[in-house]
Design an enzyme around this catalytic site. Structure first.
Site, mmCIF file in Angstrom:
data_model
loop_
_atom_site.group_PDB
_atom_site.id
_atom_site.type_symbol
_atom_site.label_atom_id
_atom_site.label_comp_id
_atom_site.label_asym_id
_atom_site.label_seq_id
_atom_site.Cartn_x
_atom_site.Cartn_y
_atom_site.Cartn_z
ATOM 1 N N CYS A 11 71.298 24.409 79.669
ATOM 2 C CA CYS A 11 70.251 23.592 80.299
ATOM 3 C C CYS A 11 70.628 23.122 81.700
ATOM 4 C CB CYS A 11 69.909 22.395 79.415
ATOM 5 S SG CYS A 11 71.342 21.399 78.954
ATOM 6 N N HIS A 38 67.973 15.630 82.237
ATOM 7 C CA HIS A 38 69.271 15.602 82.904
ATOM 8 C C HIS A 38 69.073 15.457 84.409
ATOM 9 C CE1 HIS A 38 71.047 16.542 79.180
ATOM 10 N NE2 HIS A 38 71.410 17.786 79.359
#
Length: 338
Positions: A130, A242
């Site tokens: 990711c 994130h």
């Protein structure tokens, strides 16, 4: 031709996101089959108004007739079942780390290297990590202007990167702390509430974690580049999405204006960069969104060829399920699903 799609590992955070993303994007499927472990087999999920029961993942002929299988059940399961899943021609788009660095498995971010998905001798396409996905989507905009030689990145990774149970634990830790109760610590090495943990994944011999080395190796493979990436990955007490502080060195100086224009026009990127109005990307507001948001764009003060910027993306969405679904959409558009 009718399109038959499978999700392996449907009960996890990414599996659940697959259901949402397929529905949101009106993905052209006629039949959806769900697979899980002994623990989740027999449970049902609703998709487009229909109840679908989770089947037990087994070595049998259940994947006969499946066109695309999205797998998110961990590297061990992916390795064990890859041949069973692809035996009858299904394209396996795998969300684990199992095959990412295998030479005969393409590692794909559609905004960067979509065409690599067509060359898949084993019938497997790997979804990158990711943190790598959101970084390369942003890097591609600058790479188009001038080759990127070096990247220094610090990541600020949300609890959800460790799964749904980790999000629950963060909620519970805050509740326990505010109630004066002992704190439960199971999903991370330390309490995450009111804390930062400078470790994501296990350490390797060179002192970097596996997560940090993924960013080095995967970026080079996806971008077909000799770029060097030095990463520090930090777990932070955000729930979802994130953030990354990214410093790059390009072959020639790239101006702020060029960089802004490149980000503004880049596929999969939203430019959010107005410091005077305190306008910049933050995970609280980007959770659940598709693009990678970029802001805080600055010339580096130590290097004429240096640029610094901040990028935020939802790592369950673009960092996992959405990226995999976009790969499938690309293959369908190209007429590459047999």
């Amino acid at each position: 031709k009718k399109m038959k799609v499978a999700i392996v590992g449907v009960s996890g955070a990414v599996g659940q996101e697959f259901l949402r993303v397929l529905d949101e994007r009106n993905f052209p499927l006629d039949e959806l089959v769900l697979f899980g472990s002994k623990r989740s087999a027999g449970t049902t999920y609703t998709f487009r108004g229909k109840q679908i029961e989770v089947k037990l993942l087994q070595h049998n002929d259940d994947f006969k007739g499946v066109d695309i299988a999205f797998t998110s059940a961990g590297a061990g399961t992916s390795k064990e079942f890859a041949e069973t899943i692809t035996k009858y021609g299904a394209v396996m788009i795998d969300n684990s780390s199992a095959f990412r660095m295998d030479a005969d498995v393409p590692l794909v971010v559609p905004e960067v290297n979509a065409a690599d998905a067509k060359d898949r001798p084993r019938g497997v396409i790997a979804n990158p990590n990711c943190t790598t996905i959101q970084m390369v989507v942003a890097l591609k905009a600058i790479e188009n202007l001038s080759h990127i030689k070096t990247v220094h990145v610090s990541t600020y990774q949300a609890a959800s990167g460790a799964g749904a149970a980790a999000m629950d634990e963060l909620y519970e830790q805050y509740r326990q702390l505010l109630a004066g109760e002992p704190v439960t610590v199971e999903k991370f090495a330390y309490q995450l509430a009111f804390n930062l943990i400078p470790q994501v994944d296990v350490f390797t011999e060179n002192g970097y974690t596996k997560e940090e080395m993924k960013m080095f190796n995967e970026t080079r493979k996806i971008m077909h580049s000799d770029v060097k990436v030095s990463a520090t990955c930090v777990r932070v007490p955000a729930l979802r999405a994130h953030s990354e502080s990214i410093w790059i060195e390009t072959e020639r100086p790239v101006s702020i204006e060029e960089a802004r224009e490149a980000f503004a026009n880049a596929e999969g990127v939203i430019l959010q960069d107005n410091p005077a109005e305190k306008d910049y990307p933050m995970p609280l507001f980007i959770a659940g969104k598709d693009p990678v948001y970029v802001g805080r764009i600055r010339k580096d003060l130590t290097n004429d060829c240096g640029l610094t910027f901040w990028a935020v993306g939802d790592q369950i969405k673009k960092g996992a399920a959405l990226n995999a679904v976009q790969i499938a959409e690309y293959l369908i558009k190209e007429g590459d699903i047999k």
